[in-house]
Design a protein around this motif. Structure first.
Motif, PDB file in Angstrom:
ATOM      1  N   LEU A   1      15.316  42.226  52.833  1.00  0.00           N
ATOM      2  CA  LEU A   1      13.961  41.772  52.521  1.00  0.00           C
ATOM      3  C   LEU A   1      13.613  40.495  53.288  1.00  0.00           C
ATOM      4  O   LEU A   1      12.462  40.298  53.688  1.00  0.00           O
ATOM      5  CB  LEU A   1      13.828  41.530  51.009  1.00  0.00           C
ATOM      6  N   ALA A   2      14.606  39.648  53.512  1.00  0.00           N
ATOM      7  CA  ALA A   2      14.394  38.435  54.307  1.00  0.00           C
ATOM      8  C   ALA A   2      14.116  38.798  55.764  1.00  0.00           C
ATOM      9  O   ALA A   2      13.253  38.189  56.403  1.00  0.00           O
ATOM     10  CB  ALA A   2      15.610  37.521  54.206  1.00  0.00           C
ATOM     11  N   TRP A   3      14.820  39.800  56.293  1.00  0.00           N
ATOM     12  CA  TRP A   3      14.564  40.248  57.671  1.00  0.00           C
ATOM     13  C   TRP A   3      13.126  40.760  57.789  1.00  0.00           C
ATOM     14  O   TRP A   3      12.425  40.427  58.737  1.00  0.00           O
ATOM     15  CB  TRP A   3      15.459  41.412  58.078  1.00  0.00           C
ATOM     16  N   ILE A   4      12.740  41.583  56.811  1.00  0.00           N
ATOM     17  CA  ILE A   4      11.406  42.189  56.856  1.00  0.00           C
ATOM     18  C   ILE A   4      10.335  41.106  56.873  1.00  0.00           C
ATOM     19  O   ILE A   4       9.339  41.208  57.613  1.00  0.00           O
ATOM     20  CB  ILE A   4      11.212  43.139  55.652  1.00  0.00           C
ATOM     21  N   ALA A   5      10.511  40.076  56.049  1.00  0.00           N
ATOM     22  CA  ALA A   5       9.538  38.975  55.999  1.00  0.00           C
ATOM     23  C   ALA A   5       9.412  38.312  57.364  1.00  0.00           C
ATOM     24  O   ALA A   5       8.295  38.033  57.827  1.00  0.00           O
ATOM     25  CB  ALA A   5       9.962  37.951  54.938  1.00  0.00           C
ATOM     26  N   MET A   6      10.537  38.059  58.038  1.00  0.00           N
ATOM     27  CA  MET A   6      10.512  37.420  59.352  1.00  0.00           C
ATOM     28  C   MET A   6       9.919  38.347  60.416  1.00  0.00           C
ATOM     29  O   MET A   6       9.193  37.889  61.309  1.00  0.00           O
ATOM     30  CB  MET A   6      11.928  36.999  59.753  1.00  0.00           C
ATOM     31  N   ILE A   7      10.201  39.632  60.318  1.00  0.00           N
ATOM     32  CA  ILE A   7       9.635  40.599  61.275  1.00  0.00           C
ATOM     33  C   ILE A   7       8.119  40.660  61.130  1.00  0.00           C
ATOM     34  O   ILE A   7       7.382  40.651  62.123  1.00  0.00           O
ATOM     35  CB  ILE A   7      10.267  41.998  61.073  1.00  0.00           C
ATOM     36  N   ILE A   8       7.635  40.709  59.892  1.00  0.00           N
ATOM     37  CA  ILE A   8       6.192  40.742  59.648  1.00  0.00           C
ATOM     38  C   ILE A   8       5.529  39.473  60.179  1.00  0.00           C
ATOM     39  O   ILE A   8       4.469  39.524  60.816  1.00  0.00           O
ATOM     40  CB  ILE A   8       5.890  40.915  58.148  1.00  0.00           C
ATOM     41  N   ALA A   9       6.170  38.315  59.927  1.00  0.00           N
ATOM     42  CA  ALA A   9       5.625  37.036  60.420  1.00  0.00           C
ATOM     43  C   ALA A   9       5.501  37.053  61.940  1.00  0.00           C
ATOM     44  O   ALA A   9       4.524  36.529  62.499  1.00  0.00           O
ATOM     45  CB  ALA A   9       6.517  35.884  59.966  1.00  0.00           C
ATOM     46  N   THR A  10       6.481  37.676  62.618  1.00  0.00           N
ATOM     47  CA  THR A  10       6.448  37.758  64.083  1.00  0.00           C
ATOM     48  C   THR A  10       5.376  38.734  64.551  1.00  0.00           C
ATOM     49  O   THR A  10       4.637  38.449  65.509  1.00  0.00           O
ATOM     50  CB  THR A  10       7.826  38.201  64.620  1.00  0.00           C
ATOM     51  N   LEU A  11       5.261  39.876  63.886  1.00  0.00           N
ATOM     52  CA  LEU A  11       4.273  40.891  64.283  1.00  0.00           C
ATOM     53  C   LEU A  11       2.839  40.434  64.072  1.00  0.00           C
ATOM     54  O   LEU A  11       1.916  40.985  64.683  1.00  0.00           O
ATOM     55  CB  LEU A  11       4.520  42.184  63.490  1.00  0.00           C
ATOM     56  N   LEU A  12       2.638  39.437  63.219  1.00  0.00           N
ATOM     57  CA  LEU A  12       1.290  38.917  62.978  1.00  0.00           C
ATOM     58  C   LEU A  12       0.780  38.043  64.120  1.00  0.00           C
ATOM     59  O   LEU A  12      -0.424  37.755  64.188  1.00  0.00           O
ATOM     60  CB  LEU A  12       1.269  38.099  61.673  1.00  0.00           C
TER      61      LEU A  12
END
Length: 270
Positions: free
Chosen positions: A172-183
């Motif tokens: 879940l921590a990875w997903i949060a960082m991936i979403i932050a990058t994709l934004l």
């Protein structure tokens, strides 16, 4: 935040304010310098040489405050805090924060703050030239923040910081960082279209995702100690009655503060 930690988690407050009193002192000095420099510059309407000093102290204190906030956070993650009065001064008060990992965390935090500020200020610009300038600045700070964040993870791996192990074990921590990058590309497009409300909302959401990834990775640990007996939200929490009244006080305070904050923004920001 200080009041909540002091009342709700007193051992954590005691350890941070003791072991990290040097970086915390620099943060407080920076906050005072920043506020006074801003105030003097604002009310000194006569433009002369003194304004150069106001600018210098405002800039310097802004960087120092952001930098040492990150250093303090890094020290809580790094695992060198001893919580032992028998060790030497250097081991107790210097080593926990004076290292390459914590200083890189300080740089990461500084660039993150600068990234937020440059995105937010686009909505305050009066000319297209100013807007274009801060768009470029925001992009540079965004790239620098991403690079420094990657360096923090590399240094965490080299120094065997427990945070990295916890981060890698929580998807879940990875997903949060991936979403932050994709934004980031969405944010750039919104900046080009001058959509200030959504731009600010997304950059705020990005930072919230980064904070969530950190907090979720480290949970329930708050301070990683040199010994294996880390300080967590569970072993550092105050008594039940204290938490009960703290929650009530926060609820009452929020019900008073947030409507006035809304009124303040509506009055001065339209």
């Amino acid at each position: 935040a200080i009041v909540i930690i002091f009342n709700g988690f007193p051992p954590i407050y005691a350890e941070v304010s003791t072991s990290l009193h040097i970086p915390l002192f620099i943060i407080l000095i920076g906050i005072i310098m920043r506020g006074t420099a801003f105030t003097f510059r604002h009310y000194d309407t006569h433009e002369d040489e003194t304004h150069k000093f106001y600018h210098f102290f405002f800039r310097t204190s802004s960087v120092l405050t952001a930098m040492f906030l990150g250093i303090t956070l890094g020290a809580m993650m790094f695992g060198e805090m001893a919580n032992d009065s028998t060790v030497s001064f250097v081991e107790r008060y210097i080593n926990p924060w004076c290292n390459i990992f914590c200083f890189t965390m300080g740089l990461f935090t500084t660039f993150l703050f600068a990234y937020i500020a440059s995105v937010f200020i686009i909505g305050e610009t009066e000319t297209q030239e100013e807007a274009n300038y801060f768009e470029k600045i925001a992009l540079r700070f965004g790239v620098a923040t991403f690079i420094l964040g990657s360096i923090v993870l590399i240094l965490a791996y080299i120094n065997q910081v427990l945070f990295l192990e916890q981060f890698l074990s929580k998807p879940l921590a990875w997903i949060a960082m991936i979403i932050a990058t994709l934004l980031i590309p969405i944010l750039l497009k919104l900046m080009k279209n001058k959509n200030n409300i959504w731009t600010r909302a997304i950059v705020g959401f990005q930072v919230a995702l980064i904070m969530f990834a950190w907090a979720f990775s480290q949970f329930p640990n708050v301070i990683i100690l040199k010994s294996s007996d880390n300080m967590t939200l569970f072993n550092s929490i105050a008594g039940e009655s204290t938490i009960y009244y703290l929650v009530i006080a926060l609820g009452i305070g929020a019900s008073i503060i947030f409507p006035f904050l809304f009124f303040l923004f509506k009055t001065f920001k339209g």
